[in-house]
Design a protein around this motif. Structure first.
Motif, PDB file in Angstrom:
ATOM      1  N   VAL A   5      65.902 -53.286 -48.187  1.00 27.32           N
ATOM      2  CA  VAL A   5      65.812 -53.718 -49.306  1.00 27.32           C
ATOM      3  C   VAL A   5      66.040 -52.294 -50.163  1.00 27.32           C
ATOM      4  CG1 VAL A   5      64.219 -54.448 -50.948  1.00 27.32           C
ATOM      5  CG2 VAL A   5      64.472 -55.588 -48.676  1.00 27.32           C
ATOM      6  N   VAL A   6      65.291 -51.291 -49.764  1.00 24.59           N
ATOM      7  CA  VAL A   6      65.342 -49.991 -50.473  1.00 24.59           C
ATOM      8  C   VAL A   6      66.643 -49.441 -50.656  1.00 24.59           C
ATOM      9  CG1 VAL A   6      64.558 -47.566 -50.249  1.00 24.59           C
ATOM     10  CG2 VAL A   6      63.045 -49.550 -49.867  1.00 24.59           C
ATOM     11  N   LEU A   7      67.614 -49.636 -49.437  1.00 26.30           N
ATOM     12  CA  LEU A   7      69.032 -49.413 -49.601  1.00 26.30           C
ATOM     13  C   LEU A   7      69.726 -50.139 -50.534  1.00 26.30           C
ATOM     14  CD1 LEU A   7      71.110 -47.381 -48.446  1.00 26.30           C
ATOM     15  CD2 LEU A   7      71.470 -49.230 -46.620  1.00 26.30           C
ATOM     16  N   PHE A   8      69.569 -51.386 -50.703  1.00 27.89           N
ATOM     17  CA  PHE A   8      70.244 -52.191 -51.510  1.00 27.89           C
ATOM     18  C   PHE A   8      69.944 -51.737 -52.756  1.00 27.89           C
ATOM     19  CE2 PHE A   8      70.067 -55.948 -54.026  1.00 27.89           C
ATOM     20  CZ  PHE A   8      71.328 -56.288 -54.295  1.00 27.89           C
ATOM     21  N   PHE A   9      68.568 -51.447 -53.225  1.00 27.64           N
ATOM     22  CA  PHE A   9      68.245 -51.214 -54.480  1.00 27.64           C
ATOM     23  C   PHE A   9      68.686 -49.911 -54.923  1.00 27.64           C
ATOM     24  CE2 PHE A   9      65.775 -54.119 -57.105  1.00 27.64           C
ATOM     25  CZ  PHE A   9      65.486 -55.220 -56.402  1.00 27.64           C
ATOM     26  N   ILE A  10      68.596 -48.992 -54.019  1.00 27.05           N
ATOM     27  CA  ILE A  10      69.401 -47.591 -54.274  1.00 27.05           C
ATOM     28  C   ILE A  10      70.731 -47.785 -54.831  1.00 27.05           C
ATOM     29  CG2 ILE A  10      69.960 -45.292 -53.393  1.00 27.05           C
ATOM     30  CD1 ILE A  10      67.271 -45.488 -51.870  1.00 27.05           C
ATOM     31  N   LEU A  11      71.617 -48.363 -54.099  1.00 35.48           N
ATOM     32  CA  LEU A  11      72.911 -48.704 -54.521  1.00 35.48           C
ATOM     33  C   LEU A  11      72.924 -49.427 -55.653  1.00 35.48           C
ATOM     34  CD1 LEU A  11      74.270 -49.480 -50.702  1.00 35.48           C
ATOM     35  CD2 LEU A  11      74.552 -47.276 -52.370  1.00 35.48           C
ATOM     36  N   PHE A  12      72.312 -50.471 -55.827  1.00 38.33           N
ATOM     37  CA  PHE A  12      72.337 -51.234 -57.037  1.00 38.33           C
ATOM     38  C   PHE A  12      71.885 -50.562 -58.063  1.00 38.33           C
ATOM     39  CE2 PHE A  12      70.089 -54.265 -59.950  1.00 38.33           C
ATOM     40  CZ  PHE A  12      70.927 -55.155 -59.983  1.00 38.33           C
ATOM     41  N   THR A  13      70.795 -49.883 -58.118  1.00 33.29           N
ATOM     42  CA  THR A  13      70.449 -48.709 -59.215  1.00 33.29           C
ATOM     43  C   THR A  13      71.555 -47.931 -59.715  1.00 33.29           C
ATOM     44  OG1 THR A  13      68.072 -49.004 -58.425  1.00 33.29           O
ATOM     45  CG2 THR A  13      68.762 -47.016 -59.839  1.00 33.29           C
ATOM     46  N   LEU A  52      63.062 -51.842 -65.839  1.00 33.07           N
ATOM     47  CA  LEU A  52      63.634 -53.148 -65.601  1.00 33.07           C
ATOM     48  C   LEU A  52      63.738 -53.102 -64.234  1.00 33.07           C
ATOM     49  CD1 LEU A  52      64.623 -55.995 -66.185  1.00 33.07           C
ATOM     50  CD2 LEU A  52      66.652 -55.047 -66.531  1.00 33.07           C
ATOM     51  N   LEU A  53      64.405 -52.081 -63.622  1.00 39.93           N
ATOM     52  CA  LEU A  53      64.851 -51.915 -62.077  1.00 39.93           C
ATOM     53  C   LEU A  53      63.216 -51.625 -61.411  1.00 39.93           C
ATOM     54  CD1 LEU A  53      68.119 -49.664 -62.589  1.00 39.93           C
ATOM     55  CD2 LEU A  53      67.856 -52.093 -61.614  1.00 39.93           C
ATOM     56  N   VAL A  54      62.692 -50.937 -61.800  1.00 33.99           N
ATOM     57  CA  VAL A  54      61.290 -50.939 -60.859  1.00 33.99           C
ATOM     58  C   VAL A  54      60.452 -52.092 -61.253  1.00 33.99           C
ATOM     59  CG1 VAL A  54      59.063 -49.706 -61.025  1.00 33.99           C
ATOM     60  CG2 VAL A  54      61.250 -48.303 -61.517  1.00 33.99           C
ATOM     61  N   SER A  55      60.476 -52.620 -62.094  1.00 30.83           N
ATOM     62  CA  SER A  55      59.853 -54.089 -62.171  1.00 30.83           C
ATOM     63  C   SER A  55      60.376 -55.129 -61.131  1.00 30.83           C
ATOM     64  CB  SER A  55      59.827 -54.620 -63.460  1.00 30.83           C
ATOM     65  OG  SER A  55      60.746 -54.983 -63.942  1.00 30.83           O
ATOM     66  N   SER A  56      61.602 -55.321 -61.140  1.00 33.64           N
ATOM     67  CA  SER A  56      62.442 -56.116 -60.273  1.00 33.64           C
ATOM     68  C   SER A  56      62.291 -55.606 -58.712  1.00 33.64           C
ATOM     69  CB  SER A  56      63.863 -56.230 -60.658  1.00 33.64           C
ATOM     70  OG  SER A  56      64.702 -55.121 -60.434  1.00 33.64           O
ATOM     71  N   TYR A  57      62.270 -54.297 -58.502  1.00 34.47           N
ATOM     72  CA  TYR A  57      61.989 -53.940 -57.239  1.00 34.47           C
ATOM     73  C   TYR A  57      60.716 -54.244 -56.810  1.00 34.47           C
ATOM     74  CZ  TYR A  57      61.302 -50.942 -52.887  1.00 34.47           C
ATOM     75  OH  TYR A  57      60.729 -50.425 -51.955  1.00 34.47           O
ATOM     76  N   VAL A  58      59.661 -54.120 -57.530  1.00 32.97           N
ATOM     77  CA  VAL A  58      58.345 -54.420 -57.151  1.00 32.97           C
ATOM     78  C   VAL A  58      58.222 -56.108 -56.962  1.00 32.97           C
ATOM     79  CG1 VAL A  58      55.837 -54.634 -58.110  1.00 32.97           C
ATOM     80  CG2 VAL A  58      57.150 -52.426 -58.205  1.00 32.97           C
ATOM     81  N   GLU A  59      58.693 -56.670 -57.800  1.00 35.04           N
ATOM     82  CA  GLU A  59      58.714 -58.312 -57.746  1.00 35.04           C
ATOM     83  C   GLU A  59      59.512 -58.715 -56.396  1.00 35.04           C
ATOM     84  OE1 GLU A  59      60.314 -62.140 -59.948  1.00 35.04           O
ATOM     85  OE2 GLU A  59      60.306 -60.338 -60.895  1.00 35.04           O
ATOM     86  N   VAL A  60      60.480 -58.092 -56.055  1.00 40.31           N
ATOM     87  CA  VAL A  60      61.197 -58.557 -54.786  1.00 40.31           C
ATOM     88  C   VAL A  60      60.507 -57.931 -53.615  1.00 40.31           C
ATOM     89  CG1 VAL A  60      63.225 -58.018 -53.546  1.00 40.31           C
ATOM     90  CG2 VAL A  60      63.672 -58.527 -55.901  1.00 40.31           C
ATOM     91  N   LEU A  61      59.926 -56.801 -53.746  1.00 43.62           N
ATOM     92  CA  LEU A  61      59.000 -56.278 -52.564  1.00 43.62           C
ATOM     93  C   LEU A  61      57.769 -57.204 -52.073  1.00 43.62           C
ATOM     94  CD1 LEU A  61      59.308 -53.658 -50.574  1.00 43.62           C
ATOM     95  CD2 LEU A  61      57.620 -52.649 -52.120  1.00 43.62           C
ATOM     96  N   TYR A  62      57.144 -57.652 -53.206  1.00 43.76           N
ATOM     97  CA  TYR A  62      55.879 -58.185 -53.075  1.00 43.76           C
ATOM     98  C   TYR A  62      55.844 -59.796 -53.124  1.00 43.76           C
ATOM     99  CZ  TYR A  62      53.944 -53.765 -53.289  1.00 43.76           C
ATOM    100  OH  TYR A  62      53.497 -52.373 -52.731  1.00 43.76           O
ATOM    101  N   THR A  63      57.188 -60.233 -53.203  1.00 45.28           N
ATOM    102  CA  THR A  63      57.422 -61.662 -53.117  1.00 45.28           C
ATOM    103  C   THR A  63      57.729 -62.435 -51.794  1.00 45.28           C
ATOM    104  OG1 THR A  63      58.002 -61.602 -55.456  1.00 45.28           O
ATOM    105  CG2 THR A  63      58.482 -63.824 -54.325  1.00 45.28           C
TER     106      THR A  63
END
Length: 63
Positions: A5-13, A52-63
């Motif tokens: 998930v972290v790798l995906f979000f880094i590339l996505f960011t 926006l990206l940080v909030s979406s990351y937190v949402e995905v991480l804790y959902t």
């Protein structure tokens, strides 16, 4: 799982920031925004996108 998930979000960011900054640059050129204001426009847009990206990351991480 978390590392994927972290790798995906880094590339996505990276992709999102590149795309948004490219569009912002085109906007500044098209609207003929002076160089003094361009820096403020870029900073504002980048901060909003980062939030926006940080909030979406937190949402995905804790959902």
């Amino acid at each position: 799982m978390v590392s994927v998930v972290v790798l995906f979000f880094i590339l996505f960011t990276v992709f999102i920031f590149y795309s948004i900054n490219s569009m912002t640059n085109k906007l500044c050129v098209q609207k003929e925004i002076p160089d003094e204001r361009q820096q403020k426009v870029f900073r504002t847009i980048n901060i909003l996108i980062l939030i926006l990206l940080v909030s979406s990351y937190v949402e995905v991480l804790y959902t």
